[in-house]
Write a protein that holds these residues in place. Structure first.
Motif, short mmCIF file in Angstrom:
data_model
loop_
_atom_site.label_atom_id
_atom_site.label_comp_id
_atom_site.label_asym_id
_atom_site.label_seq_id
_atom_site.Cartn_x
_atom_site.Cartn_y
_atom_site.Cartn_z
N SER A 96 66.24 41.24 93.38
CA SER A 96 64.96 40.91 92.75
C SER A 96 64.62 39.43 92.91
O SER A 96 63.45 39.06 93.04
N ILE A 97 65.66 38.57 92.88
CA ILE A 97 65.42 37.14 93.08
C ILE A 97 64.87 36.87 94.48
O ILE A 97 63.86 36.18 94.66
N VAL A 98 65.52 37.43 95.48
CA VAL A 98 65.10 37.20 96.87
C VAL A 98 63.82 37.95 97.18
O VAL A 98 63.04 37.52 98.04
N ALA A 99 63.57 39.06 96.49
CA ALA A 99 62.36 39.84 96.73
C ALA A 99 61.10 39.04 96.44
O ALA A 99 60.04 39.32 97.01
N VAL A 100 61.20 38.05 95.56
CA VAL A 100 60.05 37.17 95.30
C VAL A 100 59.64 36.47 96.59
O VAL A 100 58.46 36.36 96.92
N LEU A 101 60.65 35.99 97.37
CA LEU A 101 60.36 35.33 98.65
C LEU A 101 59.78 36.32 99.65
O LEU A 101 58.83 35.99 100.37
N TYR A 102 60.34 37.52 99.71
CA TYR A 102 59.85 38.53 100.65
C TYR A 102 58.42 38.94 100.32
O TYR A 102 57.62 39.22 101.22
N THR A 103 58.12 39.01 99.03
CA THR A 103 56.77 39.40 98.62
C THR A 103 55.74 38.33 99.00
O THR A 103 54.63 38.65 99.41
N VAL A 104 56.14 37.08 98.88
CA VAL A 104 55.21 35.98 99.18
C VAL A 104 55.12 35.69 100.67
O VAL A 104 54.02 35.52 101.21
N ALA A 105 56.28 35.65 101.35
CA ALA A 105 56.30 35.17 102.74
C ALA A 105 56.64 36.24 103.77
O ALA A 105 56.68 35.94 104.96
N GLY A 106 56.90 37.47 103.34
CA GLY A 106 57.26 38.51 104.29
C GLY A 106 58.76 38.62 104.47
O GLY A 106 59.53 37.80 103.98
N ARG A 107 59.17 39.66 105.21
CA ARG A 107 60.59 39.94 105.39
C ARG A 107 61.23 38.94 106.37
O ARG A 107 60.88 38.91 107.56
N SER A 108 62.14 38.15 105.86
CA SER A 108 62.85 37.18 106.70
C SER A 108 64.19 36.85 106.05
O SER A 108 64.23 36.14 105.04
N PRO A 109 65.31 37.36 106.60
CA PRO A 109 66.63 37.04 106.04
C PRO A 109 66.92 35.54 106.00
O PRO A 109 67.70 35.09 105.17
N PHE A 110 66.26 34.78 106.89
CA PHE A 110 66.50 33.34 106.89
C PHE A 110 66.03 32.71 105.58
O PHE A 110 66.60 31.71 105.13
N LEU A 111 65.01 33.27 104.95
CA LEU A 111 64.55 32.75 103.66
C LEU A 111 65.64 32.89 102.60
O LEU A 111 65.82 31.99 101.77
N ALA A 112 66.34 34.02 102.62
CA ALA A 112 67.44 34.21 101.68
C ALA A 112 68.57 33.21 101.94
O ALA A 112 69.16 32.67 101.01
N ILE A 113 68.86 32.95 103.22
CA ILE A 113 69.89 31.98 103.56
C ILE A 113 69.46 30.58 103.12
O ILE A 113 70.27 29.80 102.60
N LEU A 114 68.18 30.25 103.32
CA LEU A 114 67.66 28.96 102.87
C LEU A 114 67.80 28.81 101.36
O LEU A 114 68.19 27.75 100.85
N LEU A 115 67.49 29.89 100.63
CA LEU A 115 67.66 29.88 99.18
C LEU A 115 69.12 29.70 98.80
O LEU A 115 69.45 28.90 97.90
N ASN A 116 70.02 30.40 99.48
CA ASN A 116 71.45 30.30 99.17
C ASN A 116 72.00 28.90 99.43
O ASN A 116 72.81 28.39 98.65
N THR A 117 71.60 28.28 100.53
CA THR A 117 72.08 26.93 100.82
C THR A 117 71.58 25.94 99.77
O THR A 117 72.33 25.04 99.36
#
Length: 401
Positions: A96-117
């Motif tokens: 649900s945390i990462v889904a906020v990024l996917y909802t705003v910017a589209g599907r991109s695993p790199f966004l989740a990695i950017l958030l994790n770093t």
């Protein structure tokens, strides 16, 4: 991720690291800024280069999370709260945390990695603050150990929930240790809130923290003058701890008092690939006590670097090599500062020790062991960092002599 974006990210990471190094003056070098930046840029650089080269192994859990996050984002767009692929609370919470990024910017695993770093860099920042508050020493060595910690690097650069868990853990320990030192309600409130969120991502931390908190309150009771208030608080906390564990036991959610519960957990984790000690089953509490020392040893140092490992376990092997050096130093640091330990130090040690013992009893997979060690290793790194400067002084004095 397109090639120009990869090049841009690599360039930004490189510029960020070198700018921090160049602009820092020797006498005013702020390690509290440098090490969190390094903890952010280094995993991001590794992840970005890997997207192009594909050197690092891809975790199956990362692929699972990518799909779950996307399903969650699609469910939100349809006006639904949860996707049809709902698994359990801890996976859905991270999704649900990462889904906020996917909802705003589209599907991109790199966004989740950017958030994790970013979350890992923030966690390192709070670990350094905990080090300064608990031990009142400079953070150069501890920061270097955190940034160089292989498991921290690989999981910060991956699509997994370990970075979120690490941040919630250090927030819990930081604010609860502050409460033991200052007795401010705000610290207790923030620490309890952080722990509640941590328990969502790692439910097994619930009994670990309850027991660690009770032990720390007991130590605090006999190390302070005002005992009446703390006696009542210790009694209430201990009763609440036992009551919660009993409720969990009766409900079947968590059964820490039953050997068959431990055996079931052990079997569930031993059925995956790269398992170890798979034949050491629990038939009684005598077996649990008998196997505990060897299981702790395996938990701390698996996968053994002197045995050939699969390519996918490369970073896990580097992590084991790192800990072969760090764990003995941490034991020396604990023994050296034992007489000076306060309540906040006991909290750190109790939580780290109980998490090592608890996970060692049930974890029997080489891949899973590196993820579970993330709960306890920063504390061991902290105590190891207290010893390294002393070793350097002894080494230099012997060479001069």
């Amino acid at each position: 991720m397109s090639d120009p974006l990869i090049v841009l990210t690599v360039a930004l990471c490189t510029v960020g690291i070198f700018t921090t190094l160049i602009t820092a003056r020797a006498r005013s070098f702020d390690v509290s800024v440098f090490w969190p930046l390094a903890a952010f840029f280094l995993p991001l650089l590794i992840a970005t280069v890997n997207l192009k080269l594909g050197v690092l192994p891809v975790f199956s859990d990362a692929q699972f999370y990518d799909q779950l996050v996307w399903d969650t984002s699609l469910a939100w767009r349809r006006g639904e709260l949860l996707p049809s692929t709902y698994h359990n609370l801890r996976t859905q919470a991270y999704a649900s945390i990462v889904a906020v990024l996917y909802t705003v910017a589209g599907r991109s695993p790199f966004l989740a990695i950017l958030l994790n770093t970013a979350l890992w860099g923030l966690a390192v920042c709070y670990w350094l603050r905990l080090n300064r508050e608990a031990f009142d020493v400079r953070s150069e060595v501890f920061g270097a150990l955190l940034v160089a910690y292989p498991a921290g690097l690989i999981y910060a650069a991956s699509f997994l929930r370990e970075a979120v868990m690490s941040l919630l853990l250090v927030l819990t320990l930081l604010h609860l240790s502050r409460w033991f030192r200052t007795k401010r309600f705000s610290s207790l409130f923030v620490g309890t809130l952080s722990f509640g969120a941590l328990a969502v991502f790692r439910p097994e931390t619930l009994p670990i923290m309850l027991v660690a908190g009770s032990l720390t309150l007991g130590f605090d009771l006999f190390s302070e003058v005002s005992r009446l208030k703390k006696s009542a608080l210790l009694a209430v906390t201990t009763c609440c701890s036992v009551a919660l564990l009993l409720v969990a036991d009766v409900s079947g959610y968590y059964n820490p008092f039953r050997v068959d519960f431990l055996e079931t957990k052990r079997q569930n984790l031993a059925q995956y690939s790269y398992s170890y000690l798979a034949n050491l089953s629990y038939n009684s509490w005598f077996d649990v006590v008998l196997y505990l020392p060897v299981r702790i040893f395996h938990f701390l140092f698996q996968p053994f670097p002197w045995y050939p490992q699969n390519y996918s376990l490369t970073f896990a092997t580097l992590d084991a090599l790192f800990l072969l050096v760090v764990v003995p130093l941490a034991i020396i640091g604990i023994s050296r500062y034992w007489s000076e330990l306060s309540s906040e130090h006991i909290l750190l040690l109790a939580f780290a020790t109980l998490s090592i013992v608890g996970y060692a009893l049930v974890v029997s997979t080489k891949g899973a062991v590196t993820r579970r060690r993330l709960l306890s290793m920063p504390v061991l790194l902290l105590f190891a960092s207290l010893v390294l400067p002393r070793i350097r002084v002894i080494y230099l004095s012997n060479n001069r002599g």
